[in-house]
Structures are given as structure tokens and as C-alpha cells.
Design an enzyme around this catalytic site. Structure first.
Site, short mmCIF file in Angstrom:
data_model
loop_
_atom_site.label_atom_id
_atom_site.label_comp_id
_atom_site.label_asym_id
_atom_site.label_seq_id
_atom_site.Cartn_x
_atom_site.Cartn_y
_atom_site.Cartn_z
N LYS A 13 0.84 -1.21 0.00
CA LYS A 13 0.00 0.00 0.00
C LYS A 13 0.86 1.25 0.00
O LYS A 13 0.62 2.19 -0.75
CB LYS A 13 -0.91 0.00 1.24
CG LYS A 13 -1.63 1.31 1.47
CD LYS A 13 -2.49 1.30 2.70
CE LYS A 13 -1.74 1.58 3.98
NZ LYS A 13 -1.53 3.01 4.27
N ASN A 14 1.87 1.27 0.86
CA ASN A 14 2.65 2.50 1.00
C ASN A 14 3.56 2.78 -0.19
O ASN A 14 4.16 3.85 -0.28
CB ASN A 14 3.48 2.47 2.30
CG ASN A 14 2.58 2.65 3.52
OD1 ASN A 14 1.39 2.91 3.39
ND2 ASN A 14 3.15 2.49 4.70
N ARG A 52 0.57 14.33 13.03
CA ARG A 52 1.11 14.20 11.68
C ARG A 52 1.20 15.54 10.94
O ARG A 52 0.51 15.77 9.94
CB ARG A 52 0.31 13.17 10.86
CG ARG A 52 0.27 11.84 11.58
CD ARG A 52 -0.39 10.77 10.79
NE ARG A 52 0.49 10.14 9.83
CZ ARG A 52 0.13 9.11 9.07
NH1 ARG A 52 -1.07 8.63 9.16
NH2 ARG A 52 0.99 8.57 8.24
N ASP A 58 4.73 0.60 11.99
CA ASP A 58 3.50 -0.03 11.50
C ASP A 58 3.30 -1.46 12.01
O ASP A 58 2.19 -1.98 11.91
CB ASP A 58 3.49 -0.05 9.96
CG ASP A 58 3.13 1.32 9.39
OD1 ASP A 58 2.93 2.25 10.17
OD2 ASP A 58 3.07 1.44 8.15
N ILE A 84 2.83 18.59 8.57
CA ILE A 84 3.43 18.51 7.23
C ILE A 84 4.48 19.61 7.04
O ILE A 84 4.81 19.99 5.93
CB ILE A 84 2.36 18.58 6.11
CG1 ILE A 84 1.49 19.82 6.30
CG2 ILE A 84 1.53 17.33 6.07
CD1 ILE A 84 0.73 20.16 5.03
N ASP A 85 4.99 20.13 8.17
CA ASP A 85 5.95 21.23 8.09
C ASP A 85 7.19 20.87 7.26
O ASP A 85 7.70 21.68 6.49
CB ASP A 85 6.37 21.67 9.50
CG ASP A 85 6.87 20.51 10.35
OD1 ASP A 85 6.21 19.43 10.34
OD2 ASP A 85 7.92 20.64 11.00
N ARG A 102 -8.31 -0.68 5.03
CA ARG A 102 -7.46 0.34 4.39
C ARG A 102 -6.14 -0.26 3.93
O ARG A 102 -5.51 0.26 3.03
CB ARG A 102 -7.14 1.47 5.37
CG ARG A 102 -8.32 2.29 5.77
CD ARG A 102 -7.89 3.43 6.63
NE ARG A 102 -7.31 4.46 5.78
CZ ARG A 102 -7.46 5.76 5.97
NH1 ARG A 102 -8.16 6.19 6.98
NH2 ARG A 102 -6.91 6.62 5.16
N CYS A 162 -4.90 12.82 12.75
CA CYS A 162 -5.44 11.50 12.44
C CYS A 162 -5.31 10.65 13.69
O CYS A 162 -4.65 11.06 14.64
CB CYS A 162 -4.72 10.89 11.24
SG CYS A 162 -3.20 10.08 11.62
#
Ligand code: UD1
Length: 416
Positions: free
Chosen positions: A22-23, A121, A305, A123-124, A397, A116
Site C-alpha cells: 500500500k505505502n 502528523r 507499522d 506537514i511542516d 485500508r 489523524c
């Protein structure tokens, strides 16, 4: 909300073919917009997150067709540069489209991804790096607006080896003017897969898998045919499912070279493992042994994960195991649910101390995020009696036909 119903106790033994990662699929699908051509991507698992990524592509004006696990993206008529708020909220990893859209269209608009379940999380690092490439970014009314007449190569140092930020830079810089370097780049195998895909398209990216990645901007890229790498987290989850039930399993279509940290821990817990190029055989002990300490780290360290599925193993191992979660601040949400099943776990901040018990017992539990949900499946397979797992949409997912894969190996699992 769907449910998985598992009657524990059956050994998970047999063969499972590992799905595509997936990733790796998500950034590679994003990369398809870098060319006005057609890309054919094989081994794309049929997952909710991949469907959402297809919807992002369609929203941008690309044509997307799926035949079994092959997705064809034709980005010839791409007209859009915006990802709608709904899709951004559903899948915050859509942020990786930013670099690709801006490179193709000269502008990009996405809504702020927000928090989330596993943590804030931010995004800087993504935004700082894109600004370094000469991209103008404004953040207003919950939207991020990017524009650039021309993206220019730059030397970028990441304060943390963020997977998503490394991918965004690769996507934005693949067709930039001049040379880009990323120091302290993420080294995850999925980064290498993205780099290999971009190079097949005609990019010149070197150093994937190391902390220094260099990208020499290409004039243009072309559509290609590509096969996605195996999913190392899904592979390790099935090894855990077999290990906790004392089973004997063979994974095919796997890449054991990407899985050293996880295979090492399974070995420490008493599993006997043998690897071929694309196969992993595992014979489990009657009872697993505890592990001293598992600390999640960027690759090649132990992946965050798989922390929760391996914690499920520790709940019934002989002895005490310690887990330290260094990557995401809120990734112990499975703990309360495992405790409902009889586990003995104490959490203090980012550490969890797990004292192995003789057996877990089935209970009604809730999956609150993807990998935490997988941990509950692993635990339920070994528990006495019936476990009902709610919130299966999280598990879907990332796991393709999880109940089918486990049932073919003898597990008593069904979906309702
Ligand atoms: C990716 C994976 C996810 C995996 C994670 C770490 C995808 C779709 N997701 O997520 O499954 O768990 O890598 O291996 O590939 N951070 C910042 N600022 C940023 C970016 C990240 O502070 O701009 C922090 C994050 O909050 C987190 C850490 O860096 O604490 C790691 O995040 P990152 O490597 O970026 O993970 P993702 O790419 O989001």
C-alpha cells in the site's frame, strides 16, 4: 461498520501470497501525473486507500481503469490541480500528491490534512522542502495553495527522515531545473520503489535506500509499466498471525530482504525462519518467548507499522516485553482493546510494558486505526472463544481480503 468474527484457537498454517505494498502504491499512483502519458501499474492491492487514490486521480481529470490488480492511469487529459477536502480528510497521505501536481501543472491546491488517529502528523517538513525548491506556498482558510513558474533544484536537509516528505521532494524535483539533494532522506524500501518507478519513467534519481538521495531534473517523463513491491507490513502481520497460533506458514511473493528487523524479532521470540529470494517459511514454537525491548525507528529500524501486531504476540509470550513508540505519539490505541481480551499491559507515555499471560479470551473490541486493528485480529486468532472486531473499515485500508487469506490457512474468521 462491518465486523470480523473470529473463533480463536486454530493454527494459522499454509501458504499466503503477499499483496502489493500500500505505502508504495500511493506515491507511485501520484507519480503517474508527472507525464501526459499512460502508466500501467501491476500488483496494486484492492484496498480502500488505493480506491481513494484513484478518486484523487479522477478528480484531477486522469482516466483510471482497474482490471484485477492492474491499474492503468492515463494522465494525458489532466486538467485539475485541486484535491477536494473530503478526500484529503479521508486519506491524509494524499499530501504526497502535492509535489506531483505542482510539477505537472505549476500550481496545486489541497486542503490542510489535519490530525489523524495515530497522531498529529504535521506537514511542516513537506512545506519547508517544497519552498526550498522555489515553490510559493500560502496557507489560508484550511487550504494550502502552491504555485511555481519553475521548480528549481536545491540542497534540502530533512530534520527527520520523513517518508512522505522524501517522496514529495522526489516527485517535485524529478522534472525540476538542475540538481536536488536530500540529506537525512528516509531509507524505507517504498522510497526505493518510487525511485525505481520514476527512473523507469526517465528520471535520474540516485541513492535510494541511503540517507543521501540526488535527483537530476529530467526534461520530461514518459508513461511506463511497473510492478509494485510486496507489502512488508502485511507479510509480517501474517507471520505474526501464524506465530501466535503455533502454526507453520509459507509466504510467497515476499521480499525478506526488506524485513530484517521484523524477522529478527520473530526469531528472538522462538520462531524458526528460512528465506528464499521471494519466500519466507516460518515454523512457530509452542509458546513464544518475550522480547527484551522493541523500539520503533525509521528504516532499517523496527517499523512503527508493525508495533501493534507484534505487541499482540507479546501479550501471550513467556516473560515481559517492552515497546517504545518513537514515531507516532498516539499509536497505543490497541492497548485498551487487548486489555479487554485479558492482556497485561501498562502504558507510560511512549512506553508499554507487556507481561505475557497464559491465554487471551475473546471479547467485543473496536479497531480504531489500521495496524491497531490488525493487532486485534492477531490476538483474536489465539484467544479462547469468540472475538468480534468492530471498525473493520480501518483494517480494510491496508489488508486485501484479510479474512480470505487467513481462512485459507485454517483460521475460523468471517465477516458480517
Ligand atoms: C509513512 C507511512 C506510514 C508509516 C510512516 C513511518 C505511507 C502512506 N504511510 O507515513 O504507514 O507509519 O511512514 O514509517 O507511506 N513529521 C513531521 N513533520 C512532517 C512530516 C512528518 O513532524 O512534515 C513527523 C510525523 O509526525 C511522525 C514522523 O515525522 O512523527 C514520521 O512521519 P513520516 O515518516 O512522514 O510518515 P508518513 O509519510 O506520514
Amino acid at each position: 461498520m462491518g465486523k470480523l468474527i473470529i473463533d480463536g484457537g486454530n493454527a494459522v498454517s499454509g501458504e499466503i501470497h503477499v499483496q502489493g505494498a500500500k505505502n508504495a502504491v500511493l506515491p507511485i499512483l501520484a507519480a503517474t501525473v508527472l507525464t501526459p502519458g499512460k502508466s500501467v501499474i501491476h500488483n496494486c492491492p484492492s484496498l480502500r486507500d488505493v480506491d481513494k487514490t484513484d478518486q484523487v486521480l479522477e478528480g484531477l481529470g486522469c482516466s483510471v481503469k482497474r482490471v484485477k490488480n492492474t491499474v492503468t492511469v492515463d494522465a494525458c487529459n489532466m486538467t485539475g490541480c485541486t484535491i477536494c477536502e473530503e478526500l484529503m480528510r479521508e486519506m491524509r497521505s494524499s499530501i504526497v500528491f502535492l509535489g506531483a501536481i505542482i510539477a505537472r501543472q505549476g500550481e496545486a491546491v489541497v486542503s490542510m490534512p489535519g490530525g489523524c488517529p495515530i497522531g498529529l502528523r504535521p506537514i511542516d517538513l513537506h512545506l519547508k522542502a517544497l519552498r526550498a525548491l522555489g515553490i510559493d506556498i500560502t496557507e489560508e482558510h484550511g487550504y494550502i495553495k502552491c504555485s511555481a513558474a519553475k521548480i528549481r533544484g536545491a540542497d534540502i536537509h530533512l530534520d527527520f527522515p520523513s517518508v512522505g516528505a522524501t517522496e514529495n521532494i522526489m516527485l517535485a524535483a524529478a522534472t525540476a531545473d538542475g540538481l536536488t539533494s536530500i540529506t537525512n532522506a528516509a531509507r524505507e524500501p517504498e522510497i526505493t520503489d518510487l525511485g525505481n518507478f520514476l527512473n523507469a519513467m526517465g528520471a535520474d534519481i540516485r541513492g535510494m535506500g541511503s540517507s543521501l538521495i540526488t535527483i537530476r531534473g529530467a526534461d520530461s517523463l514518459k508513461g511506463v509499466e511497473y510492478t509494485i513491491m510486496p507489502d512488508r507490513i502485511v507479510a509480517a502481520t501474517y507471520l505474526a498471525a501464524s506465530a501466535i497460533t503455533g502454526g507453520e506458514i509459507c509466504l510467497t511473493g515476499a521480499n525478506p530482504n526488506d524485513m530484517n528487523a521484523m524477522l529478527h524479532v520473530l526469531g528472538e521470540m522462538g520462531a524458526k525462519i528460512q528465506c528464499d529470494t521471494d519466500k519466507i517459511y516460518q515454523l512457530s514454537p509452542k509458546r513464544l518467548k518475550s522480547v527484551h525491548t522493541i523500539k520503533t525507528m525509521p528504516y532499517p529500524g523496527f517499523p512503527t507499522d508493525i508495533q501493534s501486531p507484534f505487541m499482540a504476540l507479546a501479550t501471550v509470550a513467556d516473560g515481559t516485553s517492552v515497546f517504545i513508540e518513537n514515531i507516532f505519539e498516539n499509536r497505543f490505541q490497541h492497548v485498551d482493546e487487548l486489555v479487554r481480551m485479558g492482556a497485561d499491559i501498562k502504558v507510560t507515555g511512549r512506553s508499554a510494558v507487556v507481561r505475557g499471560v497464559e491465554a487471551l479470551s475473546g471479547a467485543n473490541v473496536v479497531a480504531r486505526e489500521l495496524r491497531g486493528g490488525a493487532a486485534l485480529v492477531v490476538a483474536a486468532l489465539a484467544a479462547n472463544g469468540r472475538t468480534v472486531i468492530n471498525g473493520t473499515e480501518f483494517i480494510d485500508r491496508g489488508y486485501e481480503h484479510i479474512e480470505r487469506c487467513l481462512r485459507q490457512c485454517g483460521a475460523n474468521i468471517r465477516r458480517e
